[in-house]
Design a protein around this motif. Structure first.
Motif, PDB file in Angstrom:
ATOM      1  N   GLU A  87       0.835  -1.395   0.081  1.00  0.00           N
ATOM      2  CA  GLU A  87      -0.104   0.135   0.111  1.00  0.00           C
ATOM      3  C   GLU A  87       0.817   1.165  -0.059  1.00  0.00           C
ATOM      4  OE1 GLU A  87      -3.353   2.183   2.931  1.00  0.00           O
ATOM      5  OE2 GLU A  87      -3.126  -0.056   2.785  1.00  0.00           O
ATOM      6  N   GLY A  88       0.637   2.270  -0.636  1.00  0.00           N
ATOM      7  CA  GLY A  88       1.191   3.477  -0.807  1.00  0.00           C
ATOM      8  C   GLY A  88       2.281   3.419  -1.991  1.00  0.00           C
ATOM      9  N   ARG A  89       2.640   2.277  -2.242  1.00  0.00           N
ATOM     10  CA  ARG A  89       3.848   2.436  -3.562  1.00  0.00           C
ATOM     11  C   ARG A  89       3.408   2.724  -4.743  1.00  0.00           C
ATOM     12  NH1 ARG A  89       8.966   1.830  -2.053  1.00  0.00           N
ATOM     13  NH2 ARG A  89       9.448   0.541  -3.974  1.00  0.00           N
ATOM     14  N   TRP A  90       2.282   2.643  -5.208  1.00  0.00           N
ATOM     15  CA  TRP A  90       1.697   2.969  -6.413  1.00  0.00           C
ATOM     16  C   TRP A  90       1.888   4.583  -6.711  1.00  0.00           C
ATOM     17  CZ3 TRP A  90       0.145  -0.287 -10.007  1.00  0.00           C
ATOM     18  CH2 TRP A  90      -0.531  -1.649  -9.718  1.00  0.00           C
ATOM     19  N   ALA A  91       1.874   5.270  -6.027  1.00  0.00           N
ATOM     20  CA  ALA A  91       2.223   6.839  -6.268  1.00  0.00           C
ATOM     21  C   ALA A  91       3.721   6.942  -6.713  1.00  0.00           C
ATOM     22  CB  ALA A  91       2.003   7.437  -5.095  1.00  0.00           C
ATOM     23  N   SER A  92       4.473   5.994  -6.248  1.00  0.00           N
ATOM     24  CA  SER A  92       5.885   6.176  -6.604  1.00  0.00           C
ATOM     25  C   SER A  92       6.389   5.441  -7.964  1.00  0.00           C
ATOM     26  CB  SER A  92       6.764   5.226  -5.576  1.00  0.00           C
ATOM     27  OG  SER A  92       6.752   4.342  -5.538  1.00  0.00           O
ATOM     28  N   LEU A  93       5.589   4.777  -8.548  1.00  0.00           N
ATOM     29  CA  LEU A  93       5.807   4.229  -9.965  1.00  0.00           C
ATOM     30  C   LEU A  93       5.692   5.202 -10.897  1.00  0.00           C
ATOM     31  CD1 LEU A  93       3.945   0.771  -9.495  1.00  0.00           C
ATOM     32  CD2 LEU A  93       6.129   1.210  -9.190  1.00  0.00           C
ATOM     33  N   THR A  94       6.610   5.053 -11.996  1.00  0.00           N
ATOM     34  CA  THR A  94       6.227   5.647 -13.345  1.00  0.00           C
ATOM     35  C   THR A  94       5.248   5.146 -14.083  1.00  0.00           C
ATOM     36  OG1 THR A  94       7.698   4.290 -14.583  1.00  0.00           O
ATOM     37  CG2 THR A  94       8.658   5.856 -13.651  1.00  0.00           C
ATOM     38  N   LYS A  95       4.558   5.929 -14.991  1.00  0.00           N
ATOM     39  CA  LYS A  95       3.516   5.352 -15.735  1.00  0.00           C
ATOM     40  C   LYS A  95       3.897   4.190 -16.576  1.00  0.00           C
ATOM     41  CE  LYS A  95       0.784   6.350 -19.900  1.00  0.00           C
ATOM     42  NZ  LYS A  95       0.758   4.879 -20.219  1.00  0.00           N
ATOM     43  N   GLU A  96       5.070   3.806 -16.868  1.00  0.00           N
ATOM     44  CA  GLU A  96       5.734   2.480 -17.549  1.00  0.00           C
ATOM     45  C   GLU A  96       5.748   1.412 -16.601  1.00  0.00           C
ATOM     46  OE1 GLU A  96       7.257   5.606 -17.978  1.00  0.00           O
ATOM     47  OE2 GLU A  96       6.656   5.919 -20.049  1.00  0.00           O
ATOM     48  N   GLN A  97       6.285   1.736 -15.233  1.00  0.00           N
ATOM     49  CA  GLN A  97       6.016   0.778 -14.231  1.00  0.00           C
ATOM     50  C   GLN A  97       4.690   0.158 -13.843  1.00  0.00           C
ATOM     51  OE1 GLN A  97       8.457   2.911 -11.612  1.00  0.00           O
ATOM     52  NE2 GLN A  97      10.270   1.727 -12.046  1.00  0.00           N
ATOM     53  N   GLY A  98       3.923   1.327 -13.656  1.00  0.00           N
ATOM     54  CA  GLY A  98       2.415   0.984 -13.471  1.00  0.00           C
ATOM     55  C   GLY A  98       1.720   0.149 -14.429  1.00  0.00           C
ATOM     56  N   ASP A  99       1.997   0.538 -15.884  1.00  0.00           N
ATOM     57  CA  ASP A  99       1.385  -0.371 -16.929  1.00  0.00           C
ATOM     58  C   ASP A  99       1.908  -1.891 -16.703  1.00  0.00           C
ATOM     59  OD1 ASP A  99       0.273   1.778 -17.747  1.00  0.00           O
ATOM     60  OD2 ASP A  99       1.495   2.390 -19.574  1.00  0.00           O
ATOM     61  N   ALA A 100       3.365  -1.913 -16.773  1.00  0.00           N
ATOM     62  CA  ALA A 100       3.966  -3.150 -16.390  1.00  0.00           C
ATOM     63  C   ALA A 100       3.326  -4.124 -15.288  1.00  0.00           C
ATOM     64  CB  ALA A 100       5.432  -3.231 -16.431  1.00  0.00           C
ATOM     65  N   TRP A 101       3.074  -3.367 -14.186  1.00  0.00           N
ATOM     66  CA  TRP A 101       2.763  -4.039 -12.961  1.00  0.00           C
ATOM     67  C   TRP A 101       1.380  -4.708 -13.187  1.00  0.00           C
ATOM     68  CZ3 TRP A 101       5.017  -6.368  -8.979  1.00  0.00           C
ATOM     69  CH2 TRP A 101       4.175  -6.757  -7.826  1.00  0.00           C
ATOM     70  N   ARG A 102       0.521  -4.199 -14.090  1.00  0.00           N
ATOM     71  CA  ARG A 102      -0.819  -4.652 -14.315  1.00  0.00           C
ATOM     72  C   ARG A 102      -0.778  -5.809 -14.786  1.00  0.00           C
ATOM     73  NH1 ARG A 102      -0.890   0.695 -14.959  1.00  0.00           N
ATOM     74  NH2 ARG A 102      -2.504   1.904 -13.619  1.00  0.00           N
ATOM     75  N   CYS A 103       0.173  -6.289 -15.473  1.00  0.00           N
ATOM     76  CA  CYS A 103       0.438  -7.456 -16.227  1.00  0.00           C
ATOM     77  C   CYS A 103       0.837  -8.720 -15.494  1.00  0.00           C
ATOM     78  CB  CYS A 103       1.370  -7.310 -17.434  1.00  0.00           C
ATOM     79  SG  CYS A 103       0.912  -6.238 -18.903  1.00  0.00           S
ATOM     80  N   HIS A 104       1.117  -8.293 -13.979  1.00  0.00           N
ATOM     81  CA  HIS A 104       1.951  -9.228 -12.855  1.00  0.00           C
ATOM     82  C   HIS A 104       1.021 -10.344 -12.725  1.00  0.00           C
ATOM     83  CE1 HIS A 104       2.913 -10.603  -8.864  1.00  0.00           C
ATOM     84  NE2 HIS A 104       4.063 -10.327  -9.402  1.00  0.00           N
ATOM     85  N   GLY A 105      -0.457 -10.088 -12.481  1.00  0.00           N
ATOM     86  CA  GLY A 105      -1.390 -11.136 -12.346  1.00  0.00           C
ATOM     87  C   GLY A 105      -1.383 -12.196 -13.526  1.00  0.00           C
ATOM     88  N   PHE A 106      -1.588 -11.670 -14.498  1.00  0.00           N
ATOM     89  CA  PHE A 106      -1.306 -12.647 -16.000  1.00  0.00           C
ATOM     90  C   PHE A 106      -0.051 -13.512 -16.029  1.00  0.00           C
ATOM     91  CE2 PHE A 106       0.162 -13.151 -20.230  1.00  0.00           C
ATOM     92  CZ  PHE A 106      -0.978 -13.936 -20.885  1.00  0.00           C
TER      93      PHE A 106
END
Length: 66
Positions: free
Chosen positions: A3-22
């Protein structure tokens, strides 16, 4: 992601993290269907042949057709 780490991600990192579950659910020998590939109205069926490996910044991906 803690919790709270989302704000520290770049747009590219956030996009990549969304694929993590897949990536965690896909296993070798699974079949994946990609609609509208290579063009609209067609489908591509692929078989996963190994574990996912993250490409480093300068590396190129190699795809082997079977």
């Amino acid at each position: 992601m803690r919790e709270g780490r989302w704000a520290s991600l770049t747009k590219e990192q956030g996009d990549a993290w969304r694929c993590h579950g897949f990536l965690d659910r896909v296993m070798p020998e699974d079949y994946l269907v990609y609609p509208h590939q290579p063009e609209y109205g067609k489908f591509t069926l692929v078989r996963v042949v190994g574990d996912y490996e993250y490409a480093s910044g300068g590396s190129r991906m190699s795809i082997k057709a079977s």
